[in-house]
Every structure is written in C-alpha cells, then in structure tokens.
Design a protein around this motif. Sequence first.
Motif, short mmCIF file in Angstrom:
data_model
loop_
_atom_site.label_atom_id
_atom_site.label_comp_id
_atom_site.label_asym_id
_atom_site.label_seq_id
_atom_site.Cartn_x
_atom_site.Cartn_y
_atom_site.Cartn_z
N ARG A 190 0.87 -1.20 -0.03
CA ARG A 190 -0.12 -0.09 0.20
C ARG A 190 0.79 1.21 0.02
O ARG A 190 0.57 2.31 -0.74
CB ARG A 190 -0.77 0.04 1.14
CG ARG A 190 -2.08 0.91 1.07
CD ARG A 190 -2.95 1.13 2.45
NE ARG A 190 -1.93 1.89 3.46
CZ ARG A 190 -2.17 2.12 4.70
NH1 ARG A 190 -3.64 1.65 5.12
NH2 ARG A 190 -1.54 2.36 5.65
N GLU A 191 1.92 1.25 0.81
CA GLU A 191 2.88 2.34 0.88
C GLU A 191 3.56 2.57 -0.49
O GLU A 191 3.59 3.72 -1.16
CB GLU A 191 3.82 2.23 1.94
CG GLU A 191 3.50 2.16 3.26
CD GLU A 191 2.68 3.56 3.58
OE1 GLU A 191 3.38 4.53 3.50
OE2 GLU A 191 1.63 3.48 4.13
N ARG A 192 3.79 1.52 -1.20
CA ARG A 192 4.51 1.86 -2.61
C ARG A 192 3.33 2.36 -3.51
O ARG A 192 4.01 2.98 -4.75
CB ARG A 192 4.95 0.42 -2.82
CG ARG A 192 6.00 0.10 -2.26
CD ARG A 192 6.69 -1.22 -2.84
NE ARG A 192 7.53 -1.04 -3.92
CZ ARG A 192 8.19 -2.03 -4.84
NH1 ARG A 192 8.05 -3.18 -4.54
NH2 ARG A 192 8.69 -1.53 -5.81
N LYS A 193 2.16 2.05 -3.35
CA LYS A 193 1.03 2.60 -4.28
C LYS A 193 0.51 3.80 -4.06
O LYS A 193 -0.74 4.14 -4.67
CB LYS A 193 -0.04 1.49 -4.50
CG LYS A 193 0.81 0.13 -5.20
CD LYS A 193 -0.38 -0.87 -5.51
CE LYS A 193 0.38 -2.29 -6.22
NZ LYS A 193 -0.63 -3.04 -6.45
N GLY A 194 0.77 4.68 -2.93
CA GLY A 194 0.21 5.76 -2.61
C GLY A 194 -0.14 6.00 -1.23
O GLY A 194 -0.89 6.97 -0.78
N GLY A 195 0.14 4.89 -0.33
CA GLY A 195 -0.19 4.98 1.28
C GLY A 195 -1.61 5.06 1.28
O GLY A 195 -2.52 4.21 0.79
N ARG A 196 -2.15 6.21 2.06
CA ARG A 196 -3.60 6.11 2.58
C ARG A 196 -4.57 6.57 1.31
O ARG A 196 -5.72 6.21 1.40
CB ARG A 196 -3.81 7.30 3.64
CG ARG A 196 -3.26 6.71 4.96
CD ARG A 196 -3.91 5.81 5.52
NE ARG A 196 -3.45 5.37 7.15
CZ ARG A 196 -4.27 5.98 8.16
NH1 ARG A 196 -5.11 6.86 7.86
NH2 ARG A 196 -3.84 5.59 9.17
N GLU A 197 -3.79 6.85 0.20
CA GLU A 197 -4.68 7.01 -0.96
C GLU A 197 -4.81 5.79 -1.79
O GLU A 197 -5.64 5.89 -2.53
CB GLU A 197 -3.97 8.12 -1.96
CG GLU A 197 -3.88 9.50 -1.35
CD GLU A 197 -5.15 9.89 -0.57
OE1 GLU A 197 -6.14 10.00 -1.26
OE2 GLU A 197 -5.11 10.28 0.77
N ALA A 198 -4.27 4.67 -1.38
CA ALA A 198 -4.09 3.53 -2.29
C ALA A 198 -5.29 2.59 -1.39
O ALA A 198 -5.63 2.60 -0.50
CB ALA A 198 -2.73 2.86 -2.30
N PRO A 199 -5.74 1.68 -2.36
CA PRO A 199 -6.58 0.53 -1.95
C PRO A 199 -6.03 -0.39 -1.10
O PRO A 199 -4.92 -0.73 -1.03
CB PRO A 199 -7.38 -0.09 -3.29
CG PRO A 199 -6.04 0.04 -4.16
CD PRO A 199 -5.50 1.54 -3.79
N GLY A 200 -6.89 -0.82 -0.01
CA GLY A 200 -6.47 -1.69 0.93
C GLY A 200 -6.50 -3.27 0.34
O GLY A 200 -6.54 -3.32 -0.92
N ARG A 201 -6.28 -4.10 1.40
CA ARG A 201 -6.42 -5.54 0.86
C ARG A 201 -7.06 -6.19 1.73
O ARG A 201 -7.08 -5.90 2.90
CB ARG A 201 -4.90 -6.06 0.92
CG ARG A 201 -4.21 -5.87 -0.19
CD ARG A 201 -4.33 -6.65 -1.52
NE ARG A 201 -3.43 -6.55 -2.70
CZ ARG A 201 -3.47 -7.13 -3.67
NH1 ARG A 201 -4.40 -8.07 -3.83
NH2 ARG A 201 -2.81 -6.67 -4.56
N TYR A 202 -7.74 -7.29 1.42
CA TYR A 202 -8.22 -8.24 2.35
C TYR A 202 -7.53 -9.64 2.47
O TYR A 202 -7.07 -10.13 1.26
CB TYR A 202 -9.87 -8.69 2.18
CG TYR A 202 -10.54 -9.90 2.98
CD1 TYR A 202 -10.83 -9.71 4.34
CD2 TYR A 202 -10.47 -11.00 2.45
CE1 TYR A 202 -11.46 -10.56 5.08
CE2 TYR A 202 -11.05 -12.02 3.37
CZ TYR A 202 -11.37 -11.91 4.46
OH TYR A 202 -11.90 -12.65 5.33
#
Length: 384
Positions: A190-202
């Motif tokens: 997530r951090e590599r893809k934009g942090g809090r702006e990136a989608p999460g994961r289940y």
Amino acid sequence: MSDKLPNLPLAGVRVVDFSRVLSGPYCTALLADMGAEVIKIESPTGDDYRHVAPFKNGESALFTQVNRGKKSVVVDLRTPDGQKAVRHLVSTADAVVENFRPGVASRLGVGWDDLKSVNSSLVFLSISGFGQTGPWAHKAAYDVIIQGLCGLMSVTGQPDGPPTLVGEAVADVVAGMFGAWALTTALFERERKGGREAPGRYIDLSMFDSMLSFMVTSTTASLFTGEVPMRVGNRHPLSAPFGCYTALDGYFSLAVLNKKLFSKLCKVIGAEHLLSDERFATDLSRSTHESILRDYIEKWSGARNVAEIVSVFETEGVPCGPLLNVVQALSSDQAEARNILVPVEDRRLPQQHLVRQPAVFSGVVQTSLRRAPKLGEHTRELLS
C-alpha cells in the motif's frame, strides 16, 4: 502505559485488533513489539485469556505475554453504539485483525465489507481455523484439532507409538507469525502504491493452510515420492545420523548431513570401519540403516556424560548440542547474550521479563517491553 518508543519500524501504524486467545493476539503482539499502536477491542468480560492460568499477582501469564504493548478498549459489538465507536476507530486505522469464525465478524458489523466503506485503504486480516472457504470453513478449530488434521501429529512420536501432540500450541503461533508477515507485506504494498490514498487488501489466513506451509520436510517428501510420511521418533525422517541420542546422564542431539561429517563422527566414536560399509555410503542409505548407526553411537555415548560428548564433537566440527529444558534454555548464556528476555514495565508484575520477538533490527535497542493493558484501560482515551 508509556507511549515512549525507540525508533521502531512500525511506529505510526495503527491496528484495530478484534482477535482473542492466541493466533490473532500473537500476530498483533509482534506488530506492537515493532512499534505499532495496537488497539485491542474487548467485550465487557474481556479476552478469554485474561481468565486462563497460570496467574501471578492476579495477572494471567498467557494474556500478559501475547497482549504486551497494546491498548484495551471495551466495546459491546452487539449494540449500535458499540459498532459506531468501532467504525470511528477503524476510520483512523491502517489495519484490522480478527480471528472470529467465518461470518461472525460480518454479523457483528465489523467484517471487511462493513469496514472498507469507512476506510478504503484498510488492510484487513482474517485468521481462522480453515479459512473463509471450503467444506471445513465453519468447523471449530483449536490447536489440537489443526495438529491432527494437518498431519503434524501423524509424523510426531515413536514409530511404534501413537500420534503425538507437539508440546506447544504451534498451529496458533505459526498462524500468528504468518499473519504478521502477511499484514506487513500488504502495508508495504500500500505504501508503494500511494499510502492512505491506495486501496487496501483483504487477507484470508487459515491455521490449516499455515501448518501445511510450515511442514516443509513432510509435505515435500510426500509430494516428491508419493509416500506417506510416518513417525520416526527422535531422528530426522530423511537423514542419519541426525537426531537425539542417549548419554550417561541425559540426551544430546547430532546433525550429520554429509560424508565429511560422517567421517568425523566415525573417527570420534572409534568406528572408522563403517566408512567402507556400503550400507552407510550415502545419506539415504544411512537413513535406511539408522538403527544400526544408533547402536554404534549409543554404545559409545552411553558411557560418557553429555558435556564431554558435546565438547568432543564440537572440537571435531560435528554439529552437536545438549537437550535443555525450557528453564535451562531461557537462562542459557546464548539467551542472555541475545537479550531474548526483556523486562516489562508493569507495576503489577515487578521485575517480570517476557520473551521478545526474535528479529534484531539495526539501530534499534529494545531495553523493555510495554505491558499488557488493564481491561478497558484506554476506552475513554480513544473514544472520547
């Protein structure tokens, strides 16, 4: 509870933890050790582990060990107010961990679909006995059940004895370790893809799957040979001599994995004639004739003390060690040198030490562990 932390890798990460007993709490304890703010959501009666012996000064040893460094918030998830409070916390969090049976989190309003709507960048880890899918998904799962079903008990014990339970809740602990690895992997992504702006994961993590992944020797042997691995006692299932042997005053372990080491072993025990015996020419043939090798080794070792045996083998470069009990292992010079026991800052348990997570990070000196919380200690602080 002090929030003063050394320069830890997960400082600034907030985890909302719905888990209880062992697999989930062990996972989040590892995260807390590395600086994450872990907010433990408890029912009004608290985690079951708060009420499980042994106790010291009224505090549960198991709860203290696997809930170190966390904050406790009491919330009744069966009420609208409780669910509202939790959704508020999750909106500020990086990750959620739960280990309910499949479907329970959703019925309580704290499932993945419920919470990603308030935090789209959330990493959500579900730990369960058998995962969220499959014919066993809704079975009750405890460590002893998983050990039996994954095959671990079938390969543990003496060849002529019954399947044997491993003397630790290994399925819970292994799932907790894989959980911490999976969650931090997702946070890194997530951090590599934009942090809090990136989608999460289940993340759907199964204790059963974790144990099959953990059992590298047994599963690989089965997959490559088509044979059913069975109990071989205090020895390695594939190599020899590689296992536990008897001495005059106790037991010791040997690890001989190649011809060079086997040559050294034969020299030590005065059995160099074995080097020209075809039965012991390869690791596979030595394993096939392990009982004969054991007789030679124990005829020699049975007249000597463990300390002498270990000293002789180590001098010759043959991997060898004594069998220690848990108290001896924790008080060993090696454990002391590695600072594996760290004091916990807790007035309720003065001078108490706990076992830290095992990784040593450069630039981080862990001089103490943060204590486990009192039930509901941080409710007002975090929900006001």
